[in-house]
Enzyme design. Structure first.
Site, PDB file in Angstrom:
ATOM      1  N   LYS A 206       0.798  -1.251  -0.090  1.00  0.00           N
ATOM      2  CA  LYS A 206       0.133   0.009  -0.052  1.00  0.00           C
ATOM      3  C   LYS A 206       0.957   1.443  -0.081  1.00  0.00           C
ATOM      4  O   LYS A 206       2.026   1.239   0.305  1.00  0.00           O
ATOM      5  CB  LYS A 206      -1.093  -0.107   1.124  1.00  0.00           C
ATOM      6  CG  LYS A 206      -2.181  -0.861   0.912  1.00  0.00           C
ATOM      7  CD  LYS A 206      -3.192  -0.840   1.630  1.00  0.00           C
ATOM      8  CE  LYS A 206      -4.257  -1.897   1.480  1.00  0.00           C
ATOM      9  NZ  LYS A 206      -5.425  -2.064   2.454  1.00  0.00           N
ATOM     10  N   ARG A 241      -3.789  -9.990   4.739  1.00  0.00           N
ATOM     11  CA  ARG A 241      -4.288  -9.997   3.230  1.00  0.00           C
ATOM     12  C   ARG A 241      -2.864  -9.479   2.524  1.00  0.00           C
ATOM     13  O   ARG A 241      -2.430  -8.544   2.627  1.00  0.00           O
ATOM     14  CB  ARG A 241      -5.412  -9.010   3.017  1.00  0.00           C
ATOM     15  CG  ARG A 241      -5.933  -9.169   1.615  1.00  0.00           C
ATOM     16  CD  ARG A 241      -7.091  -8.243   1.708  1.00  0.00           C
ATOM     17  NE  ARG A 241      -7.634  -8.196   0.412  1.00  0.00           N
ATOM     18  CZ  ARG A 241      -7.163  -7.457  -0.688  1.00  0.00           C
ATOM     19  NH1 ARG A 241      -6.271  -6.655  -0.284  1.00  0.00           N
ATOM     20  NH2 ARG A 241      -7.713  -7.425  -1.814  1.00  0.00           N
TER      21      ARG A 241
HETATM   22  C1  9MG Z   1     -10.063  -5.295  -0.769  1.00  0.00           C
HETATM   23  N1  9MG Z   1      -9.458  -4.916   0.360  1.00  0.00           N
HETATM   24  C2  9MG Z   1      -8.184  -3.858   0.114  1.00  0.00           C
HETATM   25  N2  9MG Z   1      -7.537  -3.643   0.758  1.00  0.00           N
HETATM   26  C3  9MG Z   1      -8.010  -4.305   1.933  1.00  0.00           C
HETATM   27  C4  9MG Z   1      -7.726  -4.400   3.540  1.00  0.00           C
HETATM   28  O1  9MG Z   1      -6.935  -3.538   4.007  1.00  0.00           O
HETATM   29  N3  9MG Z   1      -8.538  -5.150   4.184  1.00  0.00           N
HETATM   30  C5  9MG Z   1      -9.653  -5.861   3.564  1.00  0.00           C
HETATM   31  N4  9MG Z   1     -10.321  -6.595   4.434  1.00  0.00           N
HETATM   32  N5  9MG Z   1      -9.961  -5.863   2.240  1.00  0.00           N
HETATM   33  C6  9MG Z   1      -9.177  -5.097   1.373  1.00  0.00           C
END
Ligand code: 9MG
Length: 259
Positions: A206, A241
């Site tokens: 990010k 994730r």
């Molecule tokens: C779809 N998506 C993109 N970034 C995310 C994040 O930080 N958390 C979750 N749950 N979904 C995300």
């Protein structure tokens, strides 16, 4: 949780996996590298992203979910905020819904409440909407404000008939947050474990990492993503994730060994 975007415009891997076979190969690779969950997304949630129609999202996501559930032994999550996509994804074989809108869209809470009670649901915090969320995010106290929001959404879900056992929470790194907000959330992540539900985080590649590294592009944020994953794990995150499954799994094995 490995990220599998089937969108032409996601911020890091957009456009790479929008052919069914390519998406299957990527999912197989993530599973072989140690992903327990594959998170399929058919609508980009990056800052500035345009919304897509339910039909377009269904066309992107459902064939892949069907093929994944028929051919791979992995939990399938679908990243969606649309009621119809939630219902049809579960019918196609998904066992988790990852909603960056925390079931606030029209019909989403009711749709989630009518899913089988074995379906897991992730409630994420976002301030604003993807198109405008990074324009001027403001909080009185970001940790408290996000905590209170998540606690309230959990209560709303339980009132609607979803069990606590189905839920996990996510502070939503980068969703309507400045760099300082994101850093405060990561530093104080352990606070969120007080809600008593599994904590999911997504920091992988990010822009908060890109900014700290001197504005490097997403593909140069892998090492920083691993560092952030380990910091999150040490502060209580249970689901991480990520784009780079192998590197994250290796790092987390070391972190787990010393806990
Ligand atoms: C779809 N998506 C993109 N970034 C995310 C994040 O930080 N958390 C979750 N749950 N979904 C995300």
């Amino acid at each position: 949780m490995g990220i599998l975007n089937v969108t032409p415009d996601s911020f890091s891997d957009g456009g790479q996996f929008n052919e069914l076979d390519a998406a299957m190969r990527q999912a197989e690779r993530m599973v072989a590298e140690g992903a327990d969950i594959v998170d399929v997304g058919g609508e980009s949630t990056r800052p500035g992203a345009k919304a897509v129609s339910a039909q377009e999202e269904l066309d992107r996501v459902i064939p892949l979910v069907e093929k994944l559930s028929g051919e791979l032994n992995v939990a399938i999550s679908v990243d969606t905020n649309k009621a119809q996509v939630m219902t049809e994804s579960v019918n196609a074989g998904a066992c988790m819904i990852n909603d960056v809108m925390a079931l606030q869209n029209e019909g989403a809470l009711q749709a989630a409440a009518s899913l089988d009670s074995s379906v897991a649901i992730c409630l994420m915090h976002m301030q604003g909407k993807p198109r405008t969320m990074q324009q001027n995010p403001e909080y009185e106290d970001v940790v408290k404000d996000v905590y209170d929001f998540l606690e309230q959404r959990v209560a709303d879900c339980v009132e609607a008939g979803i069990t606590r056992q189905q839920l996990c929470i996510d502070p939503g790194f980068g969703f309507g947050k400045t760099l300082q907000h994101n850093l405060s959330l990561l530093k104080n992540l352990e606070e969120f474990t007080k809600i008593g539900l599994p904590l999911l985080v997504g920091i992988s590649r990010k822009s908060m990492l890109g900014t700290l590294l001197g504005d490097v592009p997403p593909e140069q944020r892998i090492d920083a993503s691993i560092a952030a994953a380990v910091l999150a794990y040490e502060r209580g995150a249970q689901i991480i994730r990520v784009h780079d499954v192998k590197q994250t799994v290796d790092a987390l094995k070391i972190a787990a060994a010393i806990q």
